[in-house]
Design a protein around this motif. Structure first.
Motif, PDB file in Angstrom:
ATOM      1  N   ASP A 183       0.861  -1.183   0.000  1.00  0.00           N
ATOM      2  CA  ASP A 183       0.000   0.000   0.000  1.00  0.00           C
ATOM      3  C   ASP A 183       0.896   1.231   0.000  1.00  0.00           C
ATOM      4  O   ASP A 183       2.077   1.159  -0.335  1.00  0.00           O
ATOM      5  CB  ASP A 183      -0.993  -0.020   1.171  1.00  0.00           C
ATOM      6  N   GLU A 184       0.360   2.385   0.396  1.00  0.00           N
ATOM      7  CA  GLU A 184       1.135   3.630   0.361  1.00  0.00           C
ATOM      8  C   GLU A 184       2.338   3.591   1.295  1.00  0.00           C
ATOM      9  O   GLU A 184       3.347   4.254   1.051  1.00  0.00           O
ATOM     10  CB  GLU A 184       0.243   4.814   0.732  1.00  0.00           C
ATOM     11  N   CYS A 185       2.248   2.812   2.377  1.00  0.00           N
ATOM     12  CA  CYS A 185       3.303   2.819   3.395  1.00  0.00           C
ATOM     13  C   CYS A 185       4.209   1.590   3.363  1.00  0.00           C
ATOM     14  O   CYS A 185       5.355   1.669   3.803  1.00  0.00           O
ATOM     15  CB  CYS A 185       2.683   2.940   4.788  1.00  0.00           C
ATOM     16  N   PHE A 186       3.698   0.464   2.881  1.00  0.00           N
ATOM     17  CA  PHE A 186       4.466  -0.778   2.954  1.00  0.00           C
ATOM     18  C   PHE A 186       4.557  -1.453   1.586  1.00  0.00           C
ATOM     19  O   PHE A 186       3.563  -1.560   0.867  1.00  0.00           O
ATOM     20  CB  PHE A 186       3.827  -1.753   3.945  1.00  0.00           C
ATOM     21  N   GLU A 187       5.760  -1.929   1.267  1.00  0.00           N
ATOM     22  CA  GLU A 187       5.993  -2.680   0.038  1.00  0.00           C
ATOM     23  C   GLU A 187       6.128  -4.161   0.377  1.00  0.00           C
ATOM     24  O   GLU A 187       6.949  -4.548   1.221  1.00  0.00           O
ATOM     25  CB  GLU A 187       7.272  -2.208  -0.635  1.00  0.00           C
ATOM     26  N   LEU A 188       5.328  -4.995  -0.261  1.00  0.00           N
ATOM     27  CA  LEU A 188       5.423  -6.440  -0.072  1.00  0.00           C
ATOM     28  C   LEU A 188       6.702  -6.963  -0.717  1.00  0.00           C
ATOM     29  O   LEU A 188       6.919  -6.780  -1.915  1.00  0.00           O
ATOM     30  CB  LEU A 188       4.198  -7.118  -0.692  1.00  0.00           C
ATOM     31  N   LEU A 189       7.533  -7.638   0.081  1.00  0.00           N
ATOM     32  CA  LEU A 189       8.798  -8.170  -0.426  1.00  0.00           C
ATOM     33  C   LEU A 189       8.697  -9.640  -0.796  1.00  0.00           C
ATOM     34  O   LEU A 189       9.412 -10.111  -1.690  1.00  0.00           O
ATOM     35  CB  LEU A 189       9.896  -7.993   0.629  1.00  0.00           C
ATOM     36  N   GLY A 190       7.856 -10.375  -0.109  1.00  0.00           N
ATOM     37  CA  GLY A 190       7.733 -11.804  -0.390  1.00  0.00           C
ATOM     38  C   GLY A 190       6.855 -12.482   0.635  1.00  0.00           C
ATOM     39  O   GLY A 190       6.601 -11.947   1.711  1.00  0.00           O
ATOM     40  N   ILE A 191       6.392 -13.674   0.276  1.00  0.00           N
ATOM     41  CA  ILE A 191       5.490 -14.441   1.132  1.00  0.00           C
ATOM     42  C   ILE A 191       6.045 -15.854   1.312  1.00  0.00           C
ATOM     43  O   ILE A 191       6.475 -16.490   0.346  1.00  0.00           O
ATOM     44  CB  ILE A 191       4.077 -14.524   0.520  1.00  0.00           C
ATOM     45  N   MET A 192       6.034 -16.333   2.555  1.00  0.00           N
ATOM     46  CA  MET A 192       6.256 -17.744   2.838  1.00  0.00           C
ATOM     47  C   MET A 192       4.880 -18.379   2.970  1.00  0.00           C
ATOM     48  O   MET A 192       4.179 -18.153   3.957  1.00  0.00           O
ATOM     49  CB  MET A 192       7.059 -17.923   4.132  1.00  0.00           C
ATOM     50  N   PRO A 193       4.431 -19.155   1.980  1.00  0.00           N
ATOM     51  CA  PRO A 193       3.070 -19.692   2.020  1.00  0.00           C
ATOM     52  C   PRO A 193       2.869 -20.672   3.169  1.00  0.00           C
ATOM     53  O   PRO A 193       3.794 -21.386   3.577  1.00  0.00           O
ATOM     54  CB  PRO A 193       2.935 -20.407   0.671  1.00  0.00           C
ATOM     55  N   ALA A 194       1.652 -20.692   3.681  1.00  0.00           N
ATOM     56  CA  ALA A 194       1.296 -21.718   4.654  1.00  0.00           C
ATOM     57  C   ALA A 194       1.327 -23.075   3.971  1.00  0.00           C
ATOM     58  O   ALA A 194       0.954 -23.212   2.806  1.00  0.00           O
ATOM     59  CB  ALA A 194      -0.089 -21.442   5.218  1.00  0.00           C
ATOM     60  N   ARG A 195       1.789 -24.064   4.709  1.00  0.00           N
ATOM     61  CA  ARG A 195       1.739 -25.454   4.248  1.00  0.00           C
ATOM     62  C   ARG A 195       1.667 -26.316   5.490  1.00  0.00           C
ATOM     63  O   ARG A 195       2.409 -26.076   6.455  1.00  0.00           O
ATOM     64  CB  ARG A 195       2.970 -25.799   3.415  1.00  0.00           C
TER      65      ARG A 195
END
Length: 234
Positions: A183-195
């Protein structure tokens, strides 16, 4: 079953880079993960500290069997030191292991529960998460705070970051939802998916958030977003 909480040996230890930092994970972590689900169905879950103020973990927690805790620490003490560069002379300190079950509806989240957070700013504070739910329950995402450029909140940055995030939340409150994308304040860098039966290890000083599927919210350990959360510090 001699040890219902035995770790599968040898563990398949892997790591990925997310932004500037390392995240370690082990799939198929336990020999019999269903034993922990059964234990969770018998456990007494309680709201977390801060629940009344709509702060902290958005759900309920319960103690985990001691045998799991002992097995986990026996493996992770040397594993964390090796993979995250923790000096051998530092003494391990550990939080209790807790079952965690996310069950707060998005519209009931407090302002700080709607944005990424960090667990602690000490240099060797480690978060350990065991997923006892599957990919339908999202995962764990990591972020960069755009105004400051920070991905990790260290002790020397903590006060300044706190001032900034409180001002941002007051000036422009996030909508009532679990945080996911940039969003305006945070950049998504990556996700560790649930498994299911995946163990994840990362520095607690990293900005992160649970990725939560609102349709999967439940107070039933067999159906909901059930994890085991543990913190180690050195």
């Amino acid at each position: 079953m001699s040890d219902p909480f035995a770790i599968r040996m040898p563990p398949d230890i892997r790591s990925v880079r997310v932004g500037e930092h390392q995240v370690v994970f082990i799939d198929d972590f336990l020999e019999h993960p269903e034993a922990l689900i059964e234990a969770a169905t018998q456990a007494r879950f309680e709201p977390c500290a801060g629940a009344a103020e709509r702060k902290g973990y958005p759900g309920v927690r319960a103690p985990v069997p001691t045998a799991y805790t002992e097995n986990l620490t026996e493996l992770l003490d040397p594993l964390i030191r090796l993979n995250f560069g923790v000096p051998e002379e530092l003494t391990l300190r550990k939080s209790p292991c807790t079952f965690s079950l996310t069950n707060v509806a998005p519209q009931d989240l407090g302002p700080l529960q709607r944005v990424p957070h960090f667990d602690a700013s000490t240099p060797h504070f480690m978060a350990v998460l065991l997923y006892l739910c599957d990919e339908r329950h999202g995962g764990t995402a990591f972020y960069r705070h755009k105004p400051s450029g920070l991905q990790q909140i260290t002790a020397e940055k903590r006060d300044r970051y706190g001032e900034m995030i409180y001002a941002e939340v007051e000036r422009r409150p996030a909508p009532p939802r679990y945080f996911t994308d940039s969003d305006e304040c945070f950049e998504l860098l990556g996700i560790m998916p649930a498994r299911f039966n995946r163990l994840v290890i990362y520095r607690g000083s990293l900005l992160h958030s649970a990725i939560v599927n609102p349709q999967g919210l439940s107070s039933d350990p067999r159906q909901g977003r059930l994890t085991i959360n543990t913190f180690y510090d050195f």
